[in-house]
Design an enzyme around this catalytic site. Sequence first.
Site, PDB file in Angstrom:
ATOM      1  N   ASP A  12       0.828  -1.202   0.000  1.00  0.00           N
ATOM      2  CA  ASP A  12       0.000   0.000   0.000  1.00  0.00           C
ATOM      3  C   ASP A  12       0.870   1.263   0.000  1.00  0.00           C
ATOM      4  O   ASP A  12       2.018   1.242   0.440  1.00  0.00           O
ATOM      5  CB  ASP A  12      -0.897  -0.007   1.240  1.00  0.00           C
ATOM      6  CG  ASP A  12      -2.186   0.761   1.035  1.00  0.00           C
ATOM      7  OD1 ASP A  12      -2.292   1.466   0.014  1.00  0.00           O
ATOM      8  OD2 ASP A  12      -3.086   0.648   1.883  1.00  0.00           O
ATOM      9  N   GLU A  15       3.176   4.754  -4.121  1.00  0.00           N
ATOM     10  CA  GLU A  15       3.408   5.696  -5.225  1.00  0.00           C
ATOM     11  C   GLU A  15       4.786   6.360  -5.189  1.00  0.00           C
ATOM     12  O   GLU A  15       5.343   6.559  -6.247  1.00  0.00           O
ATOM     13  CB  GLU A  15       2.302   6.760  -5.235  1.00  0.00           C
ATOM     14  CG  GLU A  15       0.936   6.253  -5.600  1.00  0.00           C
ATOM     15  CD  GLU A  15       0.234   5.467  -4.477  1.00  0.00           C
ATOM     16  OE1 GLU A  15       0.552   5.668  -3.302  1.00  0.00           O
ATOM     17  OE2 GLU A  15      -0.609   4.626  -4.817  1.00  0.00           O
ATOM     18  N   ASP A  80      -8.537   3.791  -3.377  1.00  0.00           N
ATOM     19  CA  ASP A  80      -9.576   4.058  -2.383  1.00  0.00           C
ATOM     20  C   ASP A  80     -10.822   4.632  -3.066  1.00  0.00           C
ATOM     21  O   ASP A  80     -11.114   5.830  -3.002  1.00  0.00           O
ATOM     22  CB  ASP A  80      -9.053   5.042  -1.330  1.00  0.00           C
ATOM     23  CG  ASP A  80      -7.878   4.467  -0.558  1.00  0.00           C
ATOM     24  OD1 ASP A  80      -7.667   3.240  -0.635  1.00  0.00           O
ATOM     25  OD2 ASP A  80      -7.177   5.236   0.123  1.00  0.00           O
TER      26      ASP A  80
END
Length: 416
Positions: A12, A15, A80
């Site tokens: 998670d 990026e 999300d």
Amino acid sequence: HINTGVAGWWGDLGEPEIHPSDVLHLWGKAEMVHNIYAHYWSKTLADGYRTDFPKQRLFNLNRSGFAGSQRFSVFPWTGDVSRSWVGLQAQLPIMLSMSLSGMAYTHSDLGGFAGGVADPELYVRWLQMGVFSPIFRPHGSKIPSEPVMWDAHTQELSMKAIRLRYSLLPYIYTLAWKNATEGLPLVRPVWYDGTSGVDGLGIDDAFFFGADLLVAPIMKAQQHTRRVYLPRGNWYEFRGTAKFVGDSWVEVPVVEDQIPVFARGGSFVPMLNRQIQSTATYDVSSLQLHYYLGSKGHVAYSLFDDDGVTEGTLKYRNYQLLNFEMDELPNELLFAMDRDGEFPGSTLVHEMELVLHGVSSPPTEVRYGDKLLAKEPYLKRFGNAQHAWCYDEISASLFIRFVYLGVGKQTVRIVR
């Protein structure tokens, strides 16, 4: 963690989510590195697995990457997403576009992740679409994503979706094999195979799951009918009895316990013939093999099976193929089955239930090899008979049970 039993990883915020512009990397400033950061993070994990655990497959759930990240066993999800009908509607174009770009396992947090309210209808419809997505994985924030946390009726509808997902594992795992060996995406646009007319171009609210199942999700609240375009050919309701002629639009009623799904005429769809609750207990010892009439010719299909956990089964041919063939002849149907290859622990004996859809009248006889199979008058009296057949007039379906011992090619001949 791997040695204590961890089987997968969730990369998670890869990026990275917080990446100040003044951060300096070996390759340059943050804005030069940002779009490939997660890609090389995944590569690092994959390289480490190959070095330290070369016999174990990597499962890396990640929401960021770059072209080619699929080489590193990345299973992308769409982030999300909004817990709303609009959020659901956005998932299909994303999933299809990413699949066409090589990211074949792109999927969404089933039920939605953020915001919104606890909407049982939205939750169930998202799960029902997820049955026919590359990955089935409910997940959310603040509002429970686990079916057991919802009301009894929502639990019941969710259970039907989950059981259907597990029963489709032979079909899904074969799609995974095709993706690994031929690059074919698991989910595909309606126009993908060239059988669509002009009306099939630009459709973004329906999709193919594999080559032969057309899925039309319900993505609006309180929808009572669904308009669906069917490509050329013959089509059947996957979980019903209706039959349609393709290259046309159809209007079908919407029910709460399933979404509209159609099976192509002239196709095989293998399913488990027993309920399981984990892939740990998955095997192909008992199969329900559906065949939908409509090819007027020869149809071949191979079901893939290996141990599900070991790296390199394709490279070292540690897998098994169950090969199925159907010839639709003027006065008979000829089914054939054989086995190619094996692996440690592979299933050699298969209890088969062959279900033929679109059979307009009961056959005069059914033979398995040289054996004349007994006819059972009613489905409810079919029982546990291992070599028998039964015809159901309501669904125009023929059910044939036999045991394949895993040796040579065996045939089932249906005389009309």
